[in-house]
Design an enzyme around this catalytic site. Structure first.
Site, PDB file in Angstrom:
ATOM      1  N   SER A  55       0.840  -1.196   0.000  1.00  0.00           N
ATOM      2  CA  SER A  55       0.000   0.000   0.000  1.00  0.00           C
ATOM      3  C   SER A  55       0.869   1.239   0.000  1.00  0.00           C
ATOM      4  O   SER A  55       2.017   1.224   0.485  1.00  0.00           O
ATOM      5  CB  SER A  55      -0.892   0.016   1.247  1.00  0.00           C
ATOM      6  OG  SER A  55      -1.590   1.248   1.367  1.00  0.00           O
ATOM      7  N   TYR A 102      -1.689  -1.397  10.220  1.00  0.00           N
ATOM      8  CA  TYR A 102      -1.851  -1.510   8.772  1.00  0.00           C
ATOM      9  C   TYR A 102      -0.637  -0.977   8.022  1.00  0.00           C
ATOM     10  O   TYR A 102      -0.030  -1.684   7.193  1.00  0.00           O
ATOM     11  CB  TYR A 102      -3.120  -0.775   8.321  1.00  0.00           C
ATOM     12  CG  TYR A 102      -3.439  -0.991   6.859  1.00  0.00           C
ATOM     13  CD1 TYR A 102      -4.064  -2.160   6.439  1.00  0.00           C
ATOM     14  CD2 TYR A 102      -3.100  -0.044   5.904  1.00  0.00           C
ATOM     15  CE1 TYR A 102      -4.346  -2.376   5.101  1.00  0.00           C
ATOM     16  CE2 TYR A 102      -3.381  -0.247   4.567  1.00  0.00           C
ATOM     17  CZ  TYR A 102      -4.000  -1.415   4.164  1.00  0.00           C
ATOM     18  OH  TYR A 102      -4.265  -1.622   2.840  1.00  0.00           O
TER      19      TYR A 102
END
Length: 269
Positions: free
Chosen positions: A142, A156
């Site tokens: 990401s 995350y």
């Protein structure tokens, strides 16, 4: 040389980026092994693709939060005499709230799915790719792995940063053996992700130019791993964000992260 019909294993294939990988790789002539928890979604996708392409599709529903799953998956493939040529480590999700707002079991499951499972699958499948002299691994990371970690969804960004560094090392170790490894780092992507994390109302306030479709992310990701890019960020806006953050002093970058994260993260206990 790549096999005439490569076999791709896609985790988290039931929706979003995973399903987009399944559709595009099937179009490219790949046979597929699809895995995720939602067997109904997998079967629906498999039926769709079998009707559109002359491709073999195997559905193996599993929960990657179970530490036994990577070995179980690979054993099932070996028993069928199947050799994986493309590994798409896509399965992932977010845990809303601050770190102490969630029990350890929740965090342990998250780390198993986003860190341990993709690492173990790569470890188990890489030897065969190297022996055959050809393979592709895409670890779906990401843009969050390139910028300061925000408050909320605490693990995350950290997990995605790991996948980026892991992919870089694997790329260097295996390129000479014919195996390309790429960390694909999308930014905001249209999918169910933000519905699951209960942040859809916040995300819908972001301007449209910041978003990419799952199909475009996958299209660029496939091209990137074929080129041999170890890390790839799809989208000009996302690449600009990453470049700008790198030029800022850490203190200023952290301040911006704290300010902007309130727009799209659940930071409440």
């Amino acid at each position: 040389m790549p096999p005439p019909r490569p076999l791709s294993l896609i985790t988290g294939a039931s929706s979003g980026i995973g399903a987009a990988f399944a559709r595009q790789l099937a179009t490219l002539g790949h046979d597929l092994v699809l895995t995720a928890r939602r067997v109904d979604r997998l079967e629906t996708l498999a039926t769709e693709l079998r009707g559109q392409h002359a491709t073999r599709i195997i559905v193996l529903p599993h929960d990657l939060s179970d530490p036994a799953t990577p070995r179980t998956l690979c054993d099932a493939l070996e028993q069928r005499g199947l050799q994986v040529d493309w590994l798409i480590n896509n399965a992932g999700y977010g845990v809303p709230g601050t770190f102490v707002a969630n029990g350890w079991a929740t965090h342990a499951d998250f780390l198993q799915v986003l860190l341990t499972a993709p690492t173990e699958l790569a470890w188990r499948l890489l030897p065969g790719m190297r022996q055959r002299g050809h393979g592709r691994i895409i670890n779906v990371a990401s843009l969050a792995g390139h910028v300061p970690g925000p408050a909320g969804h605490t693990l995350y960004a950290a997990s995605k940063a790991y996948l980026i560094k892991f992919s870089q090392s694997l790329a260097l170790e295996n390129r000479a053996a014919g195996v390309n490894v790429c960390a694909l780092c999308p930014g905001f992507t249209w999918s169910e992700f933000h519905d699951v994390t209960r942040t859809r109302d916040k995300m819908d306030k972001l301007p449209g130019f910041m978003w990419l479709s799952a199909e475009e992310v996958v299209h660029q990701g496939i091209a990137a791993v074929e080129r041999g890019d170890a890390v790839y960020i799809p989208g000009r806006v996302n690449r600009t964000i990453k470049a700008a953050i790198q030029l800022l002093p850490d203190r200023l970058a952290m301040w911006l992260s704290a300010r902007e994260s309130k727009r799209y993260r659940n930071t409440q206990i």
